[in-house]
Design an enzyme around this catalytic site. Structure first.
Site, PDB file in Angstrom:
ATOM      1  N   ALA A 286      -3.901  78.319  -7.056  1.00 26.61           N
ATOM      2  CA  ALA A 286      -4.191  77.279  -6.700  1.00 26.61           C
ATOM      3  C   ALA A 286      -4.898  76.665  -7.946  1.00 26.61           C
ATOM      4  CB  ALA A 286      -4.749  76.815  -5.431  1.00 26.61           C
ATOM      5  N   CYS A 287      -4.842  75.352  -8.224  1.00 29.88           N
ATOM      6  CA  CYS A 287      -5.790  74.881  -9.320  1.00 29.88           C
ATOM      7  C   CYS A 287      -7.365  75.201  -9.017  1.00 29.88           C
ATOM      8  CB  CYS A 287      -5.584  73.372  -9.591  1.00 29.88           C
ATOM      9  SG  CYS A 287      -6.951  72.389  -9.363  1.00 29.88           S
TER      10      CYS A 287
END
Length: 273
Positions: free
Chosen positions: A174-175
């Site tokens: 995930a970012c």
């Protein structure tokens, strides 16, 4: 519905769109979606990867290599979230601010390339977590073929393995902005610290990792199967020493272990509304 019925359904959904730009991060889901889309639509597919300070270089490199190796047209665009008004303040709807800007830029690419729509790679398991970015998906008319086909993460991994995709067992990603508690300021320097810390753990052989930012404290999440390894005296000392160099005064291990979206655990229903 069986897994192969879902795969057939996915191909039908893709075929009905005639041409598409695929939002391609290089992760398990978007890689699988891009591969199937390219098989179904051929040259009617363009992959778009957004590069920013929240996206590690290792992920960008893998995305570029995959597109090149599979002969898929690939556009890398700049989408710097920190320049989006309000994003760096890390509000609860941070992901919406990011995705809204991202899909505006991908839509411009789709128009330039003459592609009819945009595909994104969320699956049915993503419906169970707090994901404000999905509002941007709806607002921009982005198509979610994997979700529409009813595919789960486990099924996508299984099909990816059958197709020979190296990403079939790739760690979830995930970012980097997701490593911060809501309301904690996000800066380039802090993102760099997280990136360096997670890369160090990956280089030590840990597969699924998160380093959560709590000011002077780095909270490490690894799978419970990795607990014995991470507390070995030599490994523990290496991590502490390296994290101190990176800029963390203290390093802690989360005893619950890795889980996606742990920063959402403190949100109330009112926060999610």
């Amino acid at each position: 519905m069986g897994i192969y019925d879902k795969l057939d359904n996915l191909k039908t959904i893709i075929k009905n769109q005639k041409s598409a730009v695929v939002a391609f991060s290089g992760g398990v889901d978007s890689t699988f979606l891009l591969k199937v889309s390219a098989e179904v639509l051929g040259t009617g597919v363009v992959a778009v990867t957004a590069h920013s300070s929240t996206y590690p270089e290792r992920e960008l490199k893998e995305a570029i290599e995959f597109a090149e190796n599979n002969g898929i047209k690939h556009r890398v665009i700049t989408s710097e979230e920190l320049e989006v008004e309000g994003f760096s303040d890390n509000p609860v709807n941070r992901c919406y601010l990011c995705k809204n800007e991202l899909y505006e830029k991908i839509k411009a690419v789709a128009d330039e390339e003459g592609m009819e729509c945009i595909f994104e790679g969320s699956n049915v398991d993503d419906l169970g977590d707090f994901r404000p970015g999905m509002q941007a998906v709806r607002e921009h008319g982005v198509v979610s073929p994997l979700r529409e086909a009813g595919l789960t993460k486990e099924e996508i991994r299984a099909l990816s393995r059958e197709m020979g995709l190296k990403t079939w067992d790739k760690q979830a990603f995930a970012c980097l902005s997701s490593r911060f508690p809501y309301g904690e300021k996000i800066t380039r320097e802090r993102l760099r610290m997280i990136d360096l810390a997670e890369q160090f753990l990956l280089d030590l052989g840990f597969r699924q990792v998160r380093v959560r930012f709590h000011k002077d404290i780095a909270r490490i999440e690894v799978t419970r199967e990795s607990f014995e390894k991470i507390i070995e005296p030599e490994i523990r000392e290496k991590i502490y020493t390296e994290f101190k160099k990176i800029g963390f005064m203290y390093t802690a291990l989360d005893l619950k272990g890795y889980r996606a979206g742990s920063m959402n655990e403190g949100l109330s229903q009112a926060d999610k509304a």
